[in-house]
Design an enzyme around this catalytic site. Structure first.
Site, short mmCIF file in Angstrom:
data_model
loop_
_atom_site.label_atom_id
_atom_site.label_comp_id
_atom_site.label_asym_id
_atom_site.label_seq_id
_atom_site.Cartn_x
_atom_site.Cartn_y
_atom_site.Cartn_z
N SER A 130 0.84 -1.20 0.00
CA SER A 130 0.00 0.00 0.00
C SER A 130 0.87 1.25 0.00
O SER A 130 2.08 1.19 0.17
CB SER A 130 -0.91 0.01 1.23
OG SER A 130 -0.14 0.02 2.43
N GLU B 60 -8.40 14.94 14.32
CA GLU B 60 -9.04 13.69 13.95
C GLU B 60 -10.52 13.93 13.64
O GLU B 60 -11.24 14.53 14.43
CB GLU B 60 -8.90 12.67 15.08
CG GLU B 60 -9.75 11.41 14.96
CD GLU B 60 -9.53 10.65 13.67
OE1 GLU B 60 -10.54 10.24 13.06
OE2 GLU B 60 -8.36 10.47 13.26
N HIS C 86 7.34 -13.67 39.03
CA HIS C 86 7.29 -12.43 39.79
C HIS C 86 8.71 -11.91 40.01
O HIS C 86 9.62 -12.68 40.29
CB HIS C 86 6.62 -12.66 41.14
CG HIS C 86 6.65 -11.46 42.04
ND1 HIS C 86 5.80 -10.39 41.87
CD2 HIS C 86 7.45 -11.15 43.10
CE1 HIS C 86 6.08 -9.48 42.79
NE2 HIS C 86 7.08 -9.93 43.56
#
EC number: 1.8.1.4
Length: 468
Positions: free
Chosen positions: A144, A202, A441
């Site tokens: 693209s 936007e 952890h």
């Protein structure tokens, strides 16, 4: 070149992966590429953007050095070195792709490809020489390109796309970014960290459409806290040259505003790149969105296939790669498929955002009964030691707790953490099974564990939720 089983057009993440997988399946493969191997993702997208993102992240730590007990007396951003580092990374990876293709005995033809008809491709090199490639099948993976809106002033000097933004030699004092999607928001974080005053315009009511709204709303607040101005529900009407600056006219929900800046970055999406492929001449059906394919990624012309961005379906590098593998496997008779309902998506901003599966809005639209759980990184020991404890893990599950429907993460290393959710969801874990996995952890992954365990009322490091 006669006797070829497959000619792949485009050596991006869809094309080169398809070519290598086809070679693994015993096919004789040729790949044609008009630019450097790696496509837009490696050369002008994912990788160089993340290189700049890392520079921006380091700048952020420098700005906060006192928080870590480190006194720094003056520093500056060296854009020449920033670009050199980015270019070195890109060169290393493009060279790596070429090596992988050659080591898999994929022939590389450098030049512009043109489909004459099914079974025949012409490749024109930079020196004008033309090579004809006869083949059993053709796979289009041409990718693209940036789309441009029909706004007056888009051709003015200083109005750039993401491709030019990656090669910035200097940082403008002010920049307006048109489009609050993934590309726009990522560059907003980069430019702001580099010292620019950033305004994002936007058109939609929320930034990064198609991501869970609670997550994007949280991100918008955190970006604004950093000093980035975000105008949602707003439309750029015109760009003009005013002295040495650009003047951007914006309609912000009926209120007219004028923004002055040194650069305008247009990041309003991407469109298929089929330039020079001769789709019409070859009879390949397509529309404005992309090339039309069936479940085997075959076009209406037998023997011609297409994958990735050029089909206009899901414009993500890893989707193109999966489609590439699946397309050639199906050519070889294997019945593999891509699960489009479980596509991990990541936005590299400050903080990171990643998601997979359904958003809460999509679950509602589909009428699915669901429950949600959230765990804040402010309660995670590893995040606190990193000085990066903003954000949360949000889990959406079926009400009967038979499966996870969606996972959305905003916070440190979200792009890596989402892989655990992808494995659990692809493996169709129940909530009980996902919560039964032991986590190390101190790690960030414990946040996912707590969010899932909370759906069962078993979370340890958060207060109990009433009426679960």
């Amino acid at each position: 070149m006669a006797g070829t089983d497959l000619v792949v057009i485009g050596a991006g993440p869809g094309g080169y992966v398809a070519a290598i997988r086809a070679a693994q399946l015993g096919m004789k493969v040729v790949i044609a590429e008009k630019d450097a191997c790696g496509g837009t993702c490696l050369n002008y997208g994912c990788i160089p953007t993340k290189a700049l993102y890392k520079n921006a992240q380091v700048m952020g730590y420098m700005d906060r050095s006192r928080e870590f007990g480190i006194e720094i007396d003056g520093y500056r951003l060296d854009m020449e070195q920033v670009q050199a580092r980015k270019n070195k990374i890109v060169k290393t990876l493009t060279g790596g792709v070429e090596y992988l293709l050659k080591s898999n005995k994929v022939a590389i033809e450098k030049g512009c490809a043109k489909i004459i008809k099914a079974g025949l491709v012409e490749v024109t090199g930079k020196d004008g020489t033309v090579k004809r490639l006869e083949t059993k099948r053709i796979l289009i993976a041409s990718g693209s390109k940036s789309s441009r809106l029909p706004i007056e002033g888009m051709d003015l000097e200083g109005v750039i796309t993401s491709k030019e933004a990656l090669d910035m030699k200097t940082v403008p004092e002010e920049i307006v970014i048109i489009g609050g999607g993934v590309i726009g928001i990522e560059f907003a974080g980069i430019y702001q960290s580099f010292g620019a005053k950033v305004t994002v315009v936007e058109f939609m009511p929320h930034i990064i459409p198609n991501v869970d709204v609670e997550i994007t709303s949280r991100l918008k607040s955190l970006l604004e806290k950093r000093g980035i101005s975000i105008m949602t529900g707003s439309k750029v009407e015109k760009i003009e040259k005013k002295g040495n600056n650009l003047s951007v006219q914006v309609d912000a929900g009926g209120k007219k505003q004028v923004l002055s800046c040194g650069q305008v970055l247009v990041s309003t999406g991407r469109e298929m790149d089929a330039d020079g492929l001769n789709l019409d001449g070859a009879g390949v059906r397509y529309d404005r969105k992309g090339i039309k394919v069936d479940e085997n990624y075959e076009t209406n012309v037998p023997g011609i296939y297409a994958i990735g961005d050029v089909t206009g379906r899901v414009m993500l590098a890893h989707v193109a790669s999966e489609e590439g593998k699946t397309a050639v496997e199906r050519m070889a008779g294997e019945k593999t498929e891509v699960d489009y309902s479980l596509i991990p998506n990541s936005i590299f901003t400050f903080p990171d955002v990643s998601s997979i599966g359904l958003s809460e809005e999509q679950a509602k639209e589909q009428g699915i009964e669901y429950i949600t759980s959230k765990y804040q990184f402010s309660g995670n020991g590893k995040a606190l030691t990193m000085g990066d404890a903003e954000g949360m893990v949000k889990v959406i599950a079926a009400k009967d707790k038979s499966r996870l429907l969606g996972v959305h993460i905003i916070g440190p290393n979200a792009s890596d953490l989402i892989a655990e959710a992808a494995i659990a969801m692809n493996g169709m874990f129940t909530v009980e099974e996902a919560a039964g996995v032991m986590h190390g952890h101190p790690t960030l992954s414990e946040a996912f564990d707590e969010a899932v365990s909370n759906l069962l009322g078993k979370a340890i490091h958060m207060p109990p939720v009433k009426n679960r």
